[in-house]
Design a protein around this motif. Sequence first.
Motif, PDB file in Angstrom:
ATOM      1  N   GLY A  14       8.032  -0.759  11.813  1.00  0.00           N
ATOM      2  CA  GLY A  14       9.402   0.066  11.402  1.00  0.00           C
ATOM      3  C   GLY A  14       9.477   0.565   9.838  1.00  0.00           C
ATOM      4  N   LYS A  15      10.079   1.082   9.206  1.00  0.00           N
ATOM      5  CA  LYS A  15      10.087   1.397   7.770  1.00  0.00           C
ATOM      6  C   LYS A  15      10.327   0.284   6.932  1.00  0.00           C
ATOM      7  CE  LYS A  15      11.702   6.413   8.349  1.00  0.00           C
ATOM      8  NZ  LYS A  15      12.632   7.170   8.193  1.00  0.00           N
ATOM      9  N   SER A  16       9.374   0.283   5.963  1.00  0.00           N
ATOM     10  CA  SER A  16       9.649  -0.933   5.014  1.00  0.00           C
ATOM     11  C   SER A  16      10.975  -0.622   4.156  1.00  0.00           C
ATOM     12  CB  SER A  16       8.522  -0.909   4.060  1.00  0.00           C
ATOM     13  OG  SER A  16       8.314   0.188   3.488  1.00  0.00           O
ATOM     14  N   ASN A  40       4.852  -2.454   8.816  1.00  0.00           N
ATOM     15  CA  ASN A  40       4.305  -1.313   8.813  1.00  0.00           C
ATOM     16  C   ASN A  40       4.728  -0.332  10.055  1.00  0.00           C
ATOM     17  OD1 ASN A  40       2.128   0.833   9.133  1.00  0.00           O
ATOM     18  ND2 ASN A  40       0.760  -0.540   8.093  1.00  0.00           N
ATOM     19  N   LEU A  41       4.604   0.767   9.923  1.00  0.00           N
ATOM     20  CA  LEU A  41       5.041   1.736  11.215  1.00  0.00           C
ATOM     21  C   LEU A  41       4.554   1.445  12.531  1.00  0.00           C
ATOM     22  CD1 LEU A  41       5.408   5.228   9.335  1.00  0.00           C
ATOM     23  CD2 LEU A  41       7.150   3.478  10.017  1.00  0.00           C
ATOM     24  N   GLY A  54       2.898  -1.663   4.201  1.00  0.00           N
ATOM     25  CA  GLY A  54       2.810  -0.352   4.243  1.00  0.00           C
ATOM     26  C   GLY A  54       1.131   0.056   3.886  1.00  0.00           C
ATOM     27  N   SER A  95      -2.769   0.305   5.447  1.00  0.00           N
ATOM     28  CA  SER A  95      -3.689   0.467   6.657  1.00  0.00           C
ATOM     29  C   SER A  95      -4.580  -0.556   6.702  1.00  0.00           C
ATOM     30  CB  SER A  95      -4.501   1.860   6.641  1.00  0.00           C
ATOM     31  OG  SER A  95      -5.181   2.160   5.390  1.00  0.00           O
ATOM     32  N   GLY A  96      -4.917  -1.584   5.604  1.00  0.00           N
ATOM     33  CA  GLY A  96      -5.880  -2.460   5.734  1.00  0.00           C
ATOM     34  C   GLY A  96      -7.296  -1.963   5.650  1.00  0.00           C
ATOM     35  N   THR A 149       1.147   9.476   2.079  1.00  0.00           N
ATOM     36  CA  THR A 149       0.175   8.480   2.154  1.00  0.00           C
ATOM     37  C   THR A 149      -1.162   8.796   2.124  1.00  0.00           C
ATOM     38  OG1 THR A 149       0.328   8.299   4.461  1.00  0.00           O
ATOM     39  CG2 THR A 149       1.790   6.952   3.318  1.00  0.00           C
ATOM     40  N   PHE A 150      -2.452   8.130   2.011  1.00  0.00           N
ATOM     41  CA  PHE A 150      -3.796   8.705   1.717  1.00  0.00           C
ATOM     42  C   PHE A 150      -4.151   9.243   3.120  1.00  0.00           C
ATOM     43  CE2 PHE A 150      -2.865   6.072  -2.005  1.00  0.00           C
ATOM     44  CZ  PHE A 150      -3.599   6.586  -2.959  1.00  0.00           C
ATOM     45  N   ARG A 151      -4.206   8.173   4.143  1.00  0.00           N
ATOM     46  CA  ARG A 151      -4.926   8.543   5.353  1.00  0.00           C
ATOM     47  C   ARG A 151      -3.993   9.328   6.405  1.00  0.00           C
ATOM     48  NH1 ARG A 151      -6.553   4.448   2.685  1.00  0.00           N
ATOM     49  NH2 ARG A 151      -8.785   4.544   2.297  1.00  0.00           N
ATOM     50  N   ASN A 175      -1.152   0.748  -5.104  1.00  0.00           N
ATOM     51  CA  ASN A 175      -0.543   1.997  -5.543  1.00  0.00           C
ATOM     52  C   ASN A 175      -0.566   2.109  -6.845  1.00  0.00           C
ATOM     53  OD1 ASN A 175       0.029   2.042  -2.876  1.00  0.00           O
ATOM     54  ND2 ASN A 175       2.435   1.744  -3.186  1.00  0.00           N
ATOM     55  N   GLY A 228       0.916  -1.405  -0.112  1.00  0.00           N
ATOM     56  CA  GLY A 228       0.042   0.083  -0.116  1.00  0.00           C
ATOM     57  C   GLY A 228       0.873   1.253   0.195  1.00  0.00           C
ATOM     58  N   ALA A 229       0.132   2.550   0.101  1.00  0.00           N
ATOM     59  CA  ALA A 229       1.019   3.620   0.172  1.00  0.00           C
ATOM     60  C   ALA A 229       2.085   3.773   0.753  1.00  0.00           C
ATOM     61  CB  ALA A 229       0.169   4.610   0.560  1.00  0.00           C
ATOM     62  N   HIS A 258      -5.630  -1.166  -8.218  1.00  0.00           N
ATOM     63  CA  HIS A 258      -5.972   0.260  -8.400  1.00  0.00           C
ATOM     64  C   HIS A 258      -5.771   1.055  -9.557  1.00  0.00           C
ATOM     65  CE1 HIS A 258      -6.905  -0.031  -3.535  1.00  0.00           C
ATOM     66  NE2 HIS A 258      -7.723  -0.847  -4.357  1.00  0.00           N
TER      67      HIS A 258
HETATM   68  N1  APR Z   1       7.004   1.874   6.194  1.00  0.00           N
HETATM   69  C1  APR Z   1       5.980   0.951   6.310  1.00  0.00           C
HETATM   70  N2  APR Z   1       4.733   1.480   6.497  1.00  0.00           N
HETATM   71  C2  APR Z   1       4.488   2.688   6.400  1.00  0.00           C
HETATM   72  C3  APR Z   1       5.629   3.676   5.969  1.00  0.00           C
HETATM   73  C4  APR Z   1       6.801   3.094   6.020  1.00  0.00           C
HETATM   74  N3  APR Z   1       7.897   3.969   5.627  1.00  0.00           N
HETATM   75  N4  APR Z   1       4.964   4.919   6.021  1.00  0.00           N
HETATM   76  C5  APR Z   1       3.741   4.897   6.264  1.00  0.00           C
HETATM   77  N5  APR Z   1       3.516   3.258   6.308  1.00  0.00           N
HETATM   78  C6  APR Z   1       2.040   2.912   6.742  1.00  0.00           C
HETATM   79  C7  APR Z   1       1.168   3.571   7.299  1.00  0.00           C
HETATM   80  O1  APR Z   1       1.287   3.407   8.971  1.00  0.00           O
HETATM   81  C8  APR Z   1      -0.306   3.405   7.289  1.00  0.00           C
HETATM   82  O2  APR Z   1      -0.771   1.896   7.854  1.00  0.00           O
HETATM   83  O3  APR Z   1       1.611   2.810   5.589  1.00  0.00           O
HETATM   84  C9  APR Z   1       0.016   2.792   5.514  1.00  0.00           C
HETATM   85  C10 APR Z   1      -0.500   3.642   4.615  1.00  0.00           C
HETATM   86  O4  APR Z   1      -2.105   3.582   4.516  1.00  0.00           O
HETATM   87  P1  APR Z   1      -3.094   4.350   3.629  1.00  0.00           P
HETATM   88  O5  APR Z   1      -2.533   6.080   3.678  1.00  0.00           O
HETATM   89  O6  APR Z   1      -4.424   4.094   4.209  1.00  0.00           O
HETATM   90  O7  APR Z   1      -2.763   3.877   2.256  1.00  0.00           O
HETATM   91  P2  APR Z   1      -3.313   2.376   1.647  1.00  0.00           P
HETATM   92  O8  APR Z   1      -3.694   1.462   2.631  1.00  0.00           O
HETATM   93  O9  APR Z   1      -2.576   1.828   0.649  1.00  0.00           O
HETATM   94  O10 APR Z   1      -4.751   2.639   1.086  1.00  0.00           O
HETATM   95  C11 APR Z   1      -5.514   1.904   0.456  1.00  0.00           C
HETATM   96  O11 APR Z   1      -7.069   3.483  -0.365  1.00  0.00           O
HETATM   97  O12 APR Z   1      -7.324   5.620  -0.899  1.00  0.00           O
HETATM   98  C12 APR Z   1      -7.253   4.344  -1.315  1.00  0.00           C
HETATM   99  O13 APR Z   1      -6.863   3.412  -3.498  1.00  0.00           O
HETATM  100  C13 APR Z   1      -6.265   4.122  -2.538  1.00  0.00           C
HETATM  101  O14 APR Z   1      -4.644   2.222  -2.808  1.00  0.00           O
HETATM  102  C14 APR Z   1      -5.239   3.267  -1.870  1.00  0.00           C
HETATM  103  C15 APR Z   1      -6.308   2.511  -0.716  1.00  0.00           C
END
Ligand code: APR
Length: 245
Positions: free
Chosen positions: A226-228, A210-211, A184, A186-187, A31-33, A99, A20-21, A116
């Motif tokens: 931690g960081k991916s 995940n962080l 990475g 948020s599930g 990221t998105f959220r 992504n 994910g993001a 997506h």
């Molecule tokens: N390393 C690991 N994880 C990380 C890092 C990092 N450096 N930075 C951020 N994260 C984690 C955050 O803790 C969070 O849980 O990445 C996650 C990002 O979550 P979202 O912003 O919700 O993104 P995502 O889960 O990909 O969103 C899913 O929703 O908006 C739609 O279509 C869009 O594909 C997206 C989907």
Amino acid sequence: MINRAIDRLKETRYLLVITGAGISAESGIPTFRGNDGLWQNYRAEELATPWAFKKDPEVVWKWYDWRRGIIGKAEPNNGHLAIKKLEEIIERFFLITQNVDGLHGRTGIKNMIEIHGNLWRVRCERDGKTSMLMDVPLKSIPPLCACGNILRPDVVWFGESMPTEETQKAYNVMSLCDTLMVVGTSGAVYPVASFPQTVKEKGGFVIEINLEPTPISSIADISLFGKSGDILPAIVEGITGQKMF
Ligand code: APR
């Protein structure tokens, strides 16, 4: 914990990675959220919808332009590169990314779907044609298809269904994998959000990176926080016994 993940991956026959993001955060892509996901006080959830595009195509298009501006300057990071390496060293491998930034593709990874879509591609809803944005004359915002209809980003918005072929492929690889690694995300978004539970139910192993804790953490066999871009290369080095960088 990381050693348990390394041991599991050494005996994995079919690895499915979902990203994910968060995987692209270290490339400088918001990221998105998270709070950095805001654009001019809009939340992604308010812009990435068919209704928002219908109401104000220009504002939605400008948001994508802003994102393309950031992504165009970004490079795949150590996390993307480590995932590409996993494809080389694990017997069978597949990546499903949520992504739309195209960064995984730029590592040369082969077994992948962008479930997506991709924001460098555009689609005409009238004739269904897709093209790369760079091949489209940019005379207006949004640009127009040859048929005269406005073009939209070829991505899946909230409230829209996933492309059938990609979804079938995703369910297929999910049913075949023995280890699922979720990086990475948020599930929060289905169907990918349901995969950890399904993989567990069929006897598979789930590793989360995940962080911070997410709803997936209570299901996962191992959660690595931690960081991916740090954790993934350390995993690859643990498997191969060789430094990655
Ligand atoms: N390393 C690991 N994880 C990380 C890092 C990092 N450096 N930075 C951020 N994260 C984690 C955050 O803790 C969070 O849980 O990445 C996650 C990002 O979550 P979202 O912003 O919700 O993104 P995502 O889960 O990909 O969103 C899913 O929703 O908006 C739609 O279509 C869009 O594909 C997206 C989907």
